[in-house]
Design an enzyme around this catalytic site. Structure first.
Site, mmCIF file in Angstrom:
data_model
loop_
_atom_site.group_PDB
_atom_site.id
_atom_site.type_symbol
_atom_site.label_atom_id
_atom_site.label_comp_id
_atom_site.label_asym_id
_atom_site.label_seq_id
_atom_site.Cartn_x
_atom_site.Cartn_y
_atom_site.Cartn_z
ATOM 1 C CB ALA A 158 29.444 14.114 -6.424
ATOM 2 C CE LYS A 159 38.358 15.255 -4.208
ATOM 3 N NZ LYS A 159 38.607 14.703 -2.892
ATOM 4 C CB VAL A 160 29.677 18.392 -4.232
ATOM 5 C CG1 VAL A 160 28.999 19.749 -4.111
ATOM 6 C CG2 VAL A 160 29.118 17.619 -5.414
#
Ligand code: PPE
Length: 307
Positions: A158-160
């Protein structure tokens, strides 16, 4: 276009940046609760062409899903139209596109179910991340003393936004020490990825890259694997140790912002001949041909913006 003078898509409206009101008490700012994408649009004979927009927006939605946000209000087609609109209203031919979902309103506690998402999409002209010279002559890397994220601490798929504190810590030390980028090792000590790129190495004409488990599944990485296959190279996804990088014939890194960049030195060891090698060169050319509409996969991978 000055970056601050641009217009952006924000929750369905096209607004100037200064008209987007972000409250100070917003959980995204306080806890890093946001998800983003990085996409590039290239000039092509048919008009501005967004590279693999569908895949980027799918990863955006996947990141939000992994993060566990249940009330994301926009579907892929809405985000796709918003992206096209941002390129169009800013009169851009080539740009970097940054969608961001942030938990903007609601409770300041740590329960995301009490927060409401907002989504913005911005775009601006952005030169290649590691510099034109790096693109041609190769960049210098150091192995970071920071460990890449363990998937059970913060999920790497996830590109959090909060995940990027790890990248920022690693990149800042590397920059201050005079390096262009930093290679991060996974929690077991094997090569994972750079602070903002995936990594490949070449040995005896075989291309190796770390497996997907502890890295961001880069869309440039996937494209490079396809292009390498087209060119007849075998690509092996396998664990790599830092000393395997030192003795590689070639190392290169890739990502949306950085594009495809040869590596000439790691930890003060020259890599191969210390210049861009033939495999990196062939793949870089194939990549640039493709993104500019002149490759075998251009039709399939480019989403043309009608201006
Ligand atoms: N790993 C990381 C950690 C990463 O941030 C990126 C993209 C990649 C791999 C490559 O993924 P892809 O772009 O899908 O090929 N990094 C983004 C942000 C860079 C920045 O400095 O900001 C990017 O390249 O857009």
């Amino acid at each position: 276009m000055e970056i601050e003078n641009g217009k952006m898509w924000h929750d369905g409206q096209i607004l100037s940046y200064e008209d987007v009101r972000v409250p100070f008490l917003n959980p995204a700012l306080h806890y890093g609760l946001a998800v983003f994408e990085g996409i590039r649009c290239y000039d092509s004979p048919e008009g501005p062409a967004v590279f693999r927009l569908h895949e980027h927006l799918q990863r955006f939605l996947d990141s939000i899903h992994i993060f566990g946000v249940l009330n994301m209000p926009y579907d892929l087609e809405t985000l796709r139209k918003g992206t096209h609109e941002v390129v169009r209203v800013n009169n851009l031919r080539e740009c970097y596109i940054r969608p961001l979902m942030y938990l903007a309103r609601g409770s300041m506690g740590l329960n995301i179910d009490l927060m409401e998402p907002s989504v913005g999409i911005a775009a601006w002209p952005w030169a290649t991340l590691l510099g034109e010279e790096g693109l041609n002559k190769g960049v210098r890397l150091m192995v970071s003393s920071f460990t890449r994220l363990h998937p059970n601490v913060i999920m790497t798929k996830a590109k959090v936004s909060g995940n990027y504190v790890n990248s920022v810590l690693a990149k800042t030390i590397a920059s201050r020490a005079g390096f262009d980028e930093t290679v991060m090792l996974d929690p077991e000590g094997y090569v994972a990825e750079c602070s903002g790129e995936n990594i490949f190495m070449v040995r005896d004409n075989v291309i190796y890259t770390p497996p997907r488990a502890s890295i961001l599944e880069g869309i440039t990485r996937a494209s490079i694997i396809t292009l390498a296959d087209d060119l007849g190279y075998a690509v092996v996804e396998d664990r790599i140790s830092r000393d395997q990088l030192y003795i590689a014939d070639e190392v290169f890194v890739c990502g949306t912002a950085a594009e495809v960049v040869p590596v000439r030195e790691i930890d003060f060891r020259q890599i191969g001949k210390g210049i861009m090698g033939p495999v990196a060169s062939a793949l870089q050319s194939a990549f640039f041909k493709t993104v500019h509409g002149e490759g075998e996969h251009s039709k399939e991978w480019l989403d043309i913006v009608k201006v």
